[in-house]
Design a protein around this motif. Structure first.
Motif, mmCIF file in Angstrom:
data_model
loop_
_atom_site.group_PDB
_atom_site.id
_atom_site.type_symbol
_atom_site.label_atom_id
_atom_site.label_comp_id
_atom_site.label_asym_id
_atom_site.label_seq_id
_atom_site.Cartn_x
_atom_site.Cartn_y
_atom_site.Cartn_z
ATOM 1 N N GLU A 14 19.283 -1.922 -12.747
ATOM 2 C CA GLU A 14 17.962 -2.076 -12.128
ATOM 3 C C GLU A 14 17.081 -2.982 -12.976
ATOM 4 O OE1 GLU A 14 15.467 1.378 -11.929
ATOM 5 O OE2 GLU A 14 14.055 0.412 -10.587
ATOM 6 N N PHE A 43 3.735 -7.873 -11.316
ATOM 7 C CA PHE A 43 3.140 -6.622 -11.798
ATOM 8 C C PHE A 43 4.053 -5.437 -11.476
ATOM 9 C CE2 PHE A 43 0.533 -2.869 -11.256
ATOM 10 C CZ PHE A 43 -0.192 -2.875 -12.442
ATOM 11 N N ARG A 44 4.494 -5.407 -10.238
ATOM 12 C CA ARG A 44 5.322 -4.280 -9.813
ATOM 13 C C ARG A 44 6.630 -4.195 -10.616
ATOM 14 N NH1 ARG A 44 5.763 -1.457 -5.117
ATOM 15 N NH2 ARG A 44 4.847 -2.940 -3.704
ATOM 16 N N HIS A 47 5.841 -2.876 -14.029
ATOM 17 C CA HIS A 47 5.419 -1.488 -13.869
ATOM 18 C C HIS A 47 6.627 -0.567 -13.680
ATOM 19 C CE1 HIS A 47 2.790 1.778 -12.426
ATOM 20 N NE2 HIS A 47 3.762 2.011 -11.567
ATOM 21 N N THR A 48 7.513 -0.953 -12.769
ATOM 22 C CA THR A 48 8.684 -0.132 -12.483
ATOM 23 C C THR A 48 9.598 -0.052 -13.704
ATOM 24 O OG1 THR A 48 8.549 -0.939 -10.232
ATOM 25 C CG2 THR A 48 10.546 0.235 -10.821
ATOM 26 N N LYS A 50 8.722 -0.310 -16.795
ATOM 27 C CA LYS A 50 8.092 0.548 -17.797
ATOM 28 C C LYS A 50 8.417 2.023 -17.512
ATOM 29 C CE LYS A 50 4.044 2.235 -17.243
ATOM 30 N NZ LYS A 50 2.614 2.458 -17.049
ATOM 31 N N SER A 51 8.214 2.437 -16.248
ATOM 32 C CA SER A 51 8.471 3.836 -15.903
ATOM 33 C C SER A 51 9.922 4.193 -16.146
ATOM 34 C CB SER A 51 8.154 4.096 -14.436
ATOM 35 O OG SER A 51 6.864 3.676 -14.158
ATOM 36 N N GLY A 52 10.813 3.295 -15.708
ATOM 37 C CA GLY A 52 12.238 3.574 -15.843
ATOM 38 C C GLY A 52 12.634 3.745 -17.291
ATOM 39 N N HIS A 66 4.369 -1.518 -21.252
ATOM 40 C CA HIS A 66 3.052 -0.992 -20.890
ATOM 41 C C HIS A 66 1.956 -1.989 -21.268
ATOM 42 C CE1 HIS A 66 -0.036 1.892 -20.028
ATOM 43 N NE2 HIS A 66 -0.511 1.807 -21.263
ATOM 44 N N GLU A 524 -8.160 -1.082 -9.779
ATOM 45 C CA GLU A 524 -7.287 0.084 -9.644
ATOM 46 C C GLU A 524 -7.802 1.216 -10.516
ATOM 47 O OE1 GLU A 524 -4.332 1.952 -7.845
ATOM 48 O OE2 GLU A 524 -4.769 -0.150 -7.531
ATOM 49 N N SER B 11 12.681 3.157 -7.337
ATOM 50 C CA SER B 11 13.443 2.767 -8.513
ATOM 51 C C SER B 11 14.731 3.587 -8.636
ATOM 52 C CB SER B 11 12.585 2.981 -9.769
ATOM 53 O OG SER B 11 13.417 3.100 -10.894
ATOM 54 N N PRO B 12 15.899 2.897 -8.634
ATOM 55 C CA PRO B 12 17.168 3.631 -8.748
ATOM 56 C C PRO B 12 17.229 4.469 -10.026
ATOM 57 C CG PRO B 12 17.562 1.312 -8.238
ATOM 58 C CD PRO B 12 16.110 1.435 -8.502
ATOM 59 N N THR B 13 16.645 3.953 -11.105
ATOM 60 C CA THR B 13 16.668 4.710 -12.359
ATOM 61 C C THR B 13 15.935 6.040 -12.200
ATOM 62 O OG1 THR B 13 16.599 2.622 -13.544
ATOM 63 C CG2 THR B 13 16.149 4.600 -14.810
ATOM 64 N N MET B 14 14.754 5.950 -11.590
ATOM 65 C CA MET B 14 13.980 7.174 -11.378
ATOM 66 C C MET B 14 14.775 8.153 -10.518
ATOM 67 S SD MET B 14 11.086 7.185 -12.892
ATOM 68 C CE MET B 14 10.349 8.544 -12.012
ATOM 69 N N ASN B 60 3.479 4.010 -5.512
ATOM 70 C CA ASN B 60 3.578 2.562 -5.427
ATOM 71 C C ASN B 60 4.989 2.154 -5.001
ATOM 72 O OD1 ASN B 60 3.117 -0.111 -5.737
ATOM 73 N ND2 ASN B 60 2.597 -0.016 -7.921
ATOM 74 N N THR B 88 1.414 6.830 -12.980
ATOM 75 C CA THR B 88 1.467 6.528 -14.404
ATOM 76 C C THR B 88 0.064 6.713 -14.949
ATOM 77 O OG1 THR B 88 1.060 4.221 -13.963
ATOM 78 C CG2 THR B 88 3.340 4.899 -14.207
ATOM 79 N N SER B 93 -6.845 6.852 -10.175
ATOM 80 C CA SER B 93 -7.280 6.769 -8.778
ATOM 81 C C SER B 93 -6.150 7.147 -7.835
ATOM 82 C CB SER B 93 -7.751 5.363 -8.476
ATOM 83 O OG SER B 93 -6.686 4.464 -8.683
ATOM 84 N N LYS B 109 4.366 9.631 -15.107
ATOM 85 C CA LYS B 109 5.578 9.048 -15.673
ATOM 86 C C LYS B 109 5.274 8.435 -17.036
ATOM 87 C CE LYS B 109 6.116 6.469 -11.928
ATOM 88 N NZ LYS B 109 6.626 5.552 -10.916
#
Lengths: 719, 127
Positions: A14, A43-44, A47-48, A50-52, A66, A524, B11-14, B60, B88, B93, B109
């Motif tokens: 991914e 951005f997305r 962002h993704t 980072k979370s992963g 981040h 945001e 996200s596949p990882t998530m 998102n 995150t 918001s 997360k």
């Protein structure tokens, strides 16, 4: 989250995909730097990623991503322009992330710490954050805390009031789960469900929640641990947690007060169960029997009895639970006494006689006493503002952190009490104001230092009572309100002419107009989208006002003036067709003598009247309230001009009497809710008068012509 | 009976790591890749008369975001099923948006398995 091998493989593939996407968008941005869709995709992706990375436990990658995300957030919100330099930096970042991912996929460390820090500093320079000191702030707070295990010293007692929304179940919540979670933290000393809201069977909906609870819990856990139980529900529901350990001072256990002497003696080990039941069989005073039988020493008995007495005294002092209905009836009675007094006063004036001076004087005293009585009774329903303030303290802190701003929050006047209802309706306006202070008022530490101010900004919440009103102040020491910004916006919106010079007060007024917002983009972070007009509307409904004081680079102070209780209202007494109405005074902008010649007809049914350089539409009460023939030429002698904040209009009336303060009674209880009427009250002379709900009235009267109005305004602007 | 959880994330990882953790904890997990897919999964569960104890969804997402997804769920017979939204740190918001749409709680997360289970415990009856 520790991951298994399969998850890691998925993460690697991914990430590869995401890095490729990020690179593509970066390259596209090089030729079209404004492309919103590319910025969004970039951005997305980050962002993704980072979370992963965070989920599979690669914190260095996640932390670094981040920072990059923060940088991109600035680009996305238009604060940072896409330049060649920036693209080069970002491409470098993407490469760096890729090299870290490659390293870990080969089982090596993510990156050399030194290199990593260097890379981070590079991005921070773009972000305008100075190196190491802000590292802590960058660390995300532990998002979901585990219930803290560290025990407080000994036990604490908390009183918890739980009043959930009626629609609680609709958001998938279950009050029993919350009670269950709470019960794991300690021992329930007392649980009192309040069933008073339960409707009759026919009106009962199984999808609504009618029960509220009051719980006293004995626990070793901290206040925060208790609060954590309500994490998901505390913002939308009325949850009050109060540490009442203090009331148990000197080791008096209030439980003793509720127990029978025998039970206490057995618990203390002074007697055994058998001795107790033997004694009880004798049906005499328990203490006497025990002493007579020589089972207990008189001194020992006295000690326990004294202890119990003491406890009972404390118990009586600390807990007084009163049905809210009782208080309502007290309020009513106090009010009726007031009405009676004014009647008697009027009679005395009518039947003048000897000794009238003295009587009048005494009457006036009595009226004063009664006023205070009414106020005190209203006070029973009042709560200190502390809870509300604490919530905002937290919110201000969190918001500031998100924006890399440093603040210190000062709270004063926590004891100031307000009517429960007023508190509820003030929360939203306060939220907006706090947001405003942090988003627009407060500068970043760098900006502040450049101005010679300490890097940490101050937000002060202050509450106090003065002249029968409650004042709540929110003060910041930020950059102050940008008047040129407001002016520009007002010109943009067509509210004023470009060359028009306006007073600061007039400019501030625009800030509370619907559709106003100085920042062109809704970020945001602040998640706004509703303007300050909400603040004004809500305050108007409450009968409160807001005052703004601002000074460039010194800061801004918003002062909210609130009524002590939501039930007291300032009104203007008017007559229409022999019926008396009360118009909420805070929306009245003026009264004028009615001159039929000045009325202009506009379209088939709308009539307008000049007022302070404007033509305002007239709302004919006789039409909307169906009280007889419309007064076409009418016997109206006066006009009351109203501004609800959304719309200004005039109401023709037959007579304007004096302004007065009244207690509004809702119609729902005795009749039903009527649109356009806020309620009713009994006047000093004993007659009933209706209180107008101006927002409702406005809707009834102008709802069909709203569209037309908008066009009309546009045409006007075009000229 | 096993509790059934629907997990929606692009996200596949998530998806992989969360499902791994939930299955380890004894839940049955259905995955969806975005809001639209989530709606389809919910509708098919509705048709088959399956039970659903919890929905966990990212906000998102492409195609249909979490807020849109939640409002669709609220139109089905699963409207009282608790919903946790994933956010995150920088998205306070989002919590508000999710809550306004009818979510029961949220989770930031990245999170540890214990944090995930802790949040679930707040909204789902213990087995």
């Amino acid at each position: 989250m520790s991951a298994d091998d399969e998850t890691l493989q998925i993460f690697f593939s991914e990430t590869e995909e995401l890095l490729k996407l990020a690179e593509e968008s970066l390259l596209a941005l090089e030729s079209t730097p404004e492309s919103a869709s590319d910025i969004e995709q970039l951005f997305r992706s980050v962002h993704t990623l980072k979370s992963g990375a965070g989920m599979v436990g690669y914190t260095s990658i996640s932390d670094y991503a981040h920072l990059v995300e923060n940088l991109l957030e600035r680009v996305r919100s238009g604060k940072l322009a896409v330049t060649k330099n920036l693209i080069t930096l970002l491409l470098g970042s993407i490469d760096f992330i890729r090299s870290m991912v490659d390293s870990v996929s080969q089982g090596e460390a993510e990156a050399d710490p030194e290199v990593l820090n260097e890379r981070k500093d590079q991005i921070k320079r773009y972000l305008g954050i100075d190196g190491i000191s802000s590292l802590e702030r960058e660390e995300p707070e532990p998002p979901v805390k585990e219930a803290p295990k560290e025990p407080a010293q000994e036990f604490s007692f908390y009183k918890i009031d739980l009043k959930f929304r009626k629609e609680f179940f609709h958001s998938g919540q279950d009050p029993l789960l919350i009670l269950l979670g709470l019960s794991e933290l300690g021992e329930f000393v007392e649980v009192v469900p309040d069933l008073s809201e339960l409707p009759d069977f026919e009106d009962f909906s199984m999808y609504d929640l009618y029960i509220s609870w009051q719980i006293i819990i004995k626990t070793e856990m901290s206040y925060e641990a208790i609060e954590d139980v309500f994490m998901f529900v505390k913002d939308d529901n009325e949850i009050r947690i109060e540490d009442i350990t203090e009331r148990y001072r000197e080791g008096i256990d209030i439980e003793l007060a509720g127990k029978k002497l025998g039970e206490v003696l057995v618990e203390k080990g002074s007697i055994t169960e058998e001795v107790l039941s033997d004694a009880l069989k004798k049906q005499k005073m328990l203490g006497e029997i025990l002493v007579e039988d020589g089972k207990i020493q008189p001194e020992d008995l006295e000690k326990v009895v004294a202890k119990q007495e003491e406890s009972r005294a404390v118990y009586r002092k600390t807990t007084l639970r009163v049905d809210v209905e009782k208080i309502h009836s007290l309020v009513n009675l106090a009010e009726e006494t007031g009405i009676g007094l004014s009647k008697v006063q009027a009679l005395f004036e009518k039947y003048a006689g000897p000794g009238q001076m003295e009587i009048t004087e005494e009457m006036e005293n009595l009226v004063k006493v009664n006023q205070e009585f009414q106020e005190r009774v209203a006070r029973v329903r009042m709560f200190p503002l502390e809870g509300t303030f604490r919530r905002f303290q937290r919110m201000a802190r969190d918001l500031a952190l998100e924006q890399n701003k440093q603040i210190k929050v000062i709270l004063t006047g926590l004891d100031t009490e307000l009517d429960k209802e007023v508190i509820e309706h003030t929360t939203d306006p306060l939220k907006h104001l706090v947001r405003n202070c942090i988003d627009h008022g407060l500068e970043t530490p760098e900006e502040r230092e450049a101005k010679g101010k300490p890097p940490t900004g101050i937000i002060e919440f202050k509450a106090y009572q003065r002249a029968g009103k409650i004042f709540v102040e929110i003060r910041d020491d930020g950059k102050g309100i940008d008047f040129t910004g407001i002016q520009r916006k007002a010109i943009e919106k067509g509210w004023i002419e470009p060359d028009q010079v306006l007073s600061k007060e007039a400019l501030l007024g625009f800030m509370f107009k619907p559709g106003f917002s100085t920042s062109s983009k809704v970020t945001e972070v602040s998640g706004r989208g509703v303007g300050m007009d909400v603040v004004k509307t809500q305050l108007d409904q409450l009968g409160g006002t807001i005052d703004t004081h601002t000074e460039k680079d010194k800061g801004t102070t918003f002062t909210l003036c609130l009524p002590l209780t939501s039930a007291l209202m300032e009104v203007l007494h008017v007559m229409v067709r022999g019926i008396s109405y009360l118009v909420p005074l805070q929306s009245v902008v003026g009264t004028e003598k009615f001159d039929n010649k000045l009325v202009k007809s506009f379209g088939a049914r709308e009539r307008v009247y000049p007022f302070r350089g404007d033509y305002l539409p007239l709302a004919d009460m006789t039409k909307i309230l169906d009280i007889g023939m419309p007064s076409a030429n009418g016997n109206s002698t006066a006009l009351v001009f109203i501004d609800t904040g959304r719309k200004a209009f005039g109401i023709p009336v037959d007579e304007v009497l004096k302004p007065q303060q009244i207690i509004v009674k809702t119609l729902e209880k005795n009749y039903r809710s009527v649109k356009g009427l806020a309620g009713a009250t009994i006047l000093g002379d004993g007659s009933v008068s209706l209180v107008l709900d101006l927002l409702g009235l406005e809707e009834i009267f102008f709802k069909n012509s709203f569209e037309g109005d908008a066009n009309y305004e546009n045409e006007e602007k075009a000229e | 009976m096993e509790k059934h959880i629907l997990f929606v994330d692009d996200s596949p990882t998530m998806r992989s790591s969360v499902s791994f953790c939930l299955r380890n904890a004894g839940y049955r997990v259905t995955e969806a890749v975005d809001g639209e897919d989530g709606v389809e999964k919910v509708q098919s569960m509705e048709e088959k008369g399956e039970s659903l104890s919890l929905i966990i969804t990212d906000i998102n997402m492409p195609k249909m975001d979490g807020v849109g997804f939640i409002s669709k769920v609220k139109e089905t017979e699963f409207k009282f099923v608790p919903i946790l939204v994933l956010t995150t740190v920088a998205e306070e918001s989002v919590i508000k948006k999710g809550r306004d749409a009818g979510a029961s709680g949220w989770l930031m997360k990245p999170f540890q398995p214990e944090q995930l289970l802790w949040a679930i415990k707040k909204v789902v009856w213990p087995k």
